[in-house]
Write a protein that holds these residues in place. Structure first.
Motif, PDB file in Angstrom:
ATOM      1  N   HIS A  88       0.846  -1.209   0.000  1.00 59.13           N
ATOM      2  CA  HIS A  88       0.000   0.000   0.000  1.00 59.13           C
ATOM      3  C   HIS A  88       0.872   1.246   0.000  1.00 59.13           C
ATOM      4  O   HIS A  88       1.476   1.583   1.019  1.00 59.13           O
ATOM      5  CB  HIS A  88      -0.919  -0.011   1.225  1.00 59.13           C
ATOM      6  CG  HIS A  88      -1.865   1.141   1.258  1.00 59.13           C
ATOM      7  ND1 HIS A  88      -3.056   1.145   0.564  1.00 59.13           N
ATOM      8  CD2 HIS A  88      -1.794   2.354   1.856  1.00 59.13           C
ATOM      9  CE1 HIS A  88      -3.683   2.298   0.765  1.00 59.13           C
ATOM     10  NE2 HIS A  88      -2.920   3.055   1.546  1.00 59.13           N
ATOM     11  N   HIS A  90       1.219   5.372  -1.896  1.00 62.39           N
ATOM     12  CA  HIS A  90       0.713   6.423  -2.786  1.00 62.39           C
ATOM     13  C   HIS A  90       1.913   7.109  -3.445  1.00 62.39           C
ATOM     14  O   HIS A  90       2.523   8.005  -2.848  1.00 62.39           O
ATOM     15  CB  HIS A  90      -0.087   7.455  -1.995  1.00 62.39           C
ATOM     16  CG  HIS A  90      -1.289   6.893  -1.285  1.00 62.39           C
ATOM     17  ND1 HIS A  90      -2.571   7.010  -1.769  1.00 62.39           N
ATOM     18  CD2 HIS A  90      -1.403   6.195  -0.121  1.00 62.39           C
ATOM     19  CE1 HIS A  90      -3.423   6.427  -0.931  1.00 62.39           C
ATOM     20  NE2 HIS A  90      -2.735   5.915   0.079  1.00 62.39           N
ATOM     21  N   HIS A 248      -9.164   1.687   1.137  1.00 61.11           N
ATOM     22  CA  HIS A 248      -8.881   1.891   2.565  1.00 61.11           C
ATOM     23  C   HIS A 248     -10.101   1.450   3.373  1.00 61.11           C
ATOM     24  O   HIS A 248     -11.235   1.567   2.911  1.00 61.11           O
ATOM     25  CB  HIS A 248      -8.635   3.369   2.857  1.00 61.11           C
ATOM     26  CG  HIS A 248      -7.452   3.964   2.160  1.00 61.11           C
ATOM     27  ND1 HIS A 248      -7.500   4.439   0.876  1.00 61.11           N
ATOM     28  CD2 HIS A 248      -6.182   4.169   2.577  1.00 61.11           C
ATOM     29  CE1 HIS A 248      -6.316   4.928   0.525  1.00 61.11           C
ATOM     30  NE2 HIS A 248      -5.483   4.767   1.538  1.00 61.11           N
ATOM     31  N   HIS A 287      -5.140  -0.548   6.285  1.00 58.46           N
ATOM     32  CA  HIS A 287      -5.315  -0.096   7.679  1.00 58.46           C
ATOM     33  C   HIS A 287      -6.114  -1.075   8.538  1.00 58.46           C
ATOM     34  O   HIS A 287      -5.556  -1.691   9.431  1.00 58.46           O
ATOM     35  CB  HIS A 287      -5.891   1.327   7.743  1.00 58.46           C
ATOM     36  CG  HIS A 287      -5.029   2.309   7.026  1.00 58.46           C
ATOM     37  ND1 HIS A 287      -3.835   2.744   7.540  1.00 58.46           N
ATOM     38  CD2 HIS A 287      -5.150   2.884   5.797  1.00 58.46           C
ATOM     39  CE1 HIS A 287      -3.261   3.576   6.663  1.00 58.46           C
ATOM     40  NE2 HIS A 287      -4.041   3.663   5.600  1.00 58.46           N
ATOM     41  N   ASP A 338       2.341   3.146   3.082  1.00 59.13           N
ATOM     42  CA  ASP A 338       1.316   4.188   2.996  1.00 59.13           C
ATOM     43  C   ASP A 338       1.930   5.583   2.896  1.00 59.13           C
ATOM     44  O   ASP A 338       1.424   6.526   3.491  1.00 59.13           O
ATOM     45  CB  ASP A 338       0.331   4.118   4.176  1.00 59.13           C
ATOM     46  CG  ASP A 338      -0.901   4.991   3.943  1.00 59.13           C
ATOM     47  OD1 ASP A 338      -1.244   5.218   2.775  1.00 59.13           O
ATOM     48  OD2 ASP A 338      -1.492   5.462   4.936  1.00 59.13           O
TER      49      ASP A 338
HETATM   50 FE    FE Z   1      -3.298   5.031   2.009  1.00 61.27          FE
END
Ligand code: FE
Ligand code: GUN
Length: 476
Positions: A88, A90, A248, A287, A338
């Motif tokens: 995960h 970005h 998410h 998460h 993340d």
């Molecule tokens: Fe994220």
């Protein structure tokens, strides 16, 4: 086009360390791993020096000496480790790493995240950001990444091009968000969101027709940012294409409350995804902190995967995910940086923080307060376990358990050469050359060396990185 073949077969000699199971690292010393020109591991031999390899292995594989290039991990603290899987991340938020102040999820998105993502519709800017993100994650040993890009199709396609040319195994997500976003950064309608997603799928297919290295991934941002129509449309698209998906879930209490308000007829956050056809074995949920028992049971029943993001969970003060609890329900878990909720491109840092976050659960005043100490202690993850999550666990989460995550015949050579640089006793303090932060004296046992790597290692210890047999990073 499939990725290009390598010019030569390769043999790697030395110490290899990988996960046998969740709580057991296996140490292969004096071993040889043979990799063919497609990047596939074709032999793993223990107690094998170069002479024995020439005499037995090459004959068995039909290789001649001229066909083979040799890479040796030096005795004295070098070893091969499977490449890390970031389940995960970005890519579009890379410039914001470390910038979050005291914010929590919803104000962090509006203050830092959406403006940065929107600005990457400038392709020159996107190229700079994505190039550096890929370079940094490769330098930290990440051989596979499940990326979120932005809503912009051209910039997202550029991320796919760059991963392909720089040789990182990647899942490329065009972010779908047609609801509640700021007016400067939102999909116009469910139809437009789906058309844009299809455009990225087409582009990636034209690049890598069998998705050998780079694959699209369907990416509804999270329930508050998606209309019911968009989620249902993505579910239909998934059924047609069999592509993986990511989103998410249950990261922050205000977010959970918002989902309740937006979907009053749903039983829970997980139920929103389930009733819109997104809770399947192809979905990666990031998460998963504030789940109820029923939600976790539903996720387990659907064989849906979880990306554990401990660095981000602490940075945005989101909470502590109960990884043992998820694992004991049979849910497959991997690690995610993340970025830039998380402040580091390193999965080694995520592994370290996964360990520490699990210790917090076990503390008397922690989340499991009220349970007897021995029950709380079960929440603690071991070094072997967090390294499993970083490799094999991640491979399961992204649907590549047969292909990456360990050194086994039939898997791809996605690997990193780690150097802990043992300083021999005869070297005086004046001669000392450091290998990052890890001081190895030479008298540690191998499991102690690995613990030192996890707690004080960094990218300076990552000397070389390969994906599918191809050298994609080398420290200069
Ligand atoms: Fe994220
Ligand atoms: N929830 C929705 N979008 C995001 C994001 O970009 N990062 C994190 N950590 N959570 C989110």
């Amino acid at each position: 086009m499939p990725p290009p073949k390598l010019g030569k077969n390769q043999v790697f000699f030395g110490t290899f360390i990988h996960s046998k199971g969740l709580d057991e690292l296996e140490y292969l010393h004096n071993a040889a791993v043979c990799v063919d020109t497609s990047g596939k591991i074709v032999a793993v031999e223990t107690n094998c020096n170069q002479q024995k390899a020439v005499e037995t292995l090459y004959g068995r594989l039909g290789w001649s000496l001229d066909d083979v290039s040799v890479v040796r991990a030096r005795d004295g603290g070098q070893f091969f480790f499977p490449g890390f899987v970031d389940t995960h991340v970005h890519a579009s938020q890379y410039p914001n790493v470390g910038i979050f102040g005291k914010s929590t999820l919803l104000d962090w998105l509006n203050t830092y995240t959406f403006p940065m993502e929107a600005s990457l519709s400038s392709l020159p800017k996107a190229r700079r950001v994505y190039t550096r993100c890929i370079r940094q994650t490769l330098a930290h040993g990440t051989t596979t990444a499940a990326y979120y890009a932005t809503i912009d199709v051209d910039a997202t396609n550029l991320l796919a091009d760059l991963c392909y040319s720089m040789g990182q195994r990647a899942f490329i997500g065009r972010v779908c968000m047609d609801h509640l976003g700021p007016e400067y950064y939102i999909d116009e309608s469910p139809d437009q969101a789906l058309a844009a997603t299809r455009a990225t799928i087409e582009h990636v297919r034209s690049l890598d027709s069998d998705y050998e290295l780079v694959s699209p991934i369907l990416t509804p941002r999270f329930a508050p940012a998606c209309s019911a129509e968009a989620m249902k449309g993505l579910s239909e698209l998934q059924k047609q294409t069999h592509l993986p998906m990511q989103t998410h879930i249950s990261e922050n209490r205000d977010e959970v409350k918002l989902v309740k308000e937006l979907f009053p007829n749903s039983k829970s956050y997980a139920d929103v995804y389930d009733t819109h056809g997104l809770l399947t074995e192809k979905m990666i949920l990031a998460h998963a902190i504030h789940l109820t028992e029923e939600e976790a049971d539903l996720i387990a029943e659907r064989n849906t995967k979880v990306a554990h993001c401990p660095v981000s969970n602490s940075a945005l003060s989101s909470g502590v995910a109960r990884v043992r609890w998820l694992l004991e329900k049979g849910i497959q878990v991997g690690l995610g940086t993340d970025m830039s909720g998380g402040y580091s491109p390193s999965i080694l840092e995520a592994a370290r923080q996964a360990k520490l976050a699990s210790n917090h659960l076990a503390m008397p005043e922690g989340q499991l307060d009220g349970l007897p100490q021995d029950e709380r202690d079960k929440a603690k993850l071991s070094i072997d376990e967090v390294l499993y999550l970083a490799t094999r666990g991640g491979a399961q989460v992204v649907g590549l358990a047969d292909k990456i995550g360990a050194f086994e015949v039939g898997m791809q050579w996605d690997a990193q050469l780690i150097d802990l640089g043992i300083v021999p006793a005869e070297v005086t303090e004046d001669d000392f050359t450091t290998h990052g932060n890890v001081d190895i004296f030479g008298w540690e046992k191998w499991d102690e060396r690995i613990a030192k790597w996890v707690f004080s290692g960094d990218s300076r210890n990552t000397k070389r990185v390969w994906v599918q047999g191809r050298l994609v990073h080398q420290q200069t």
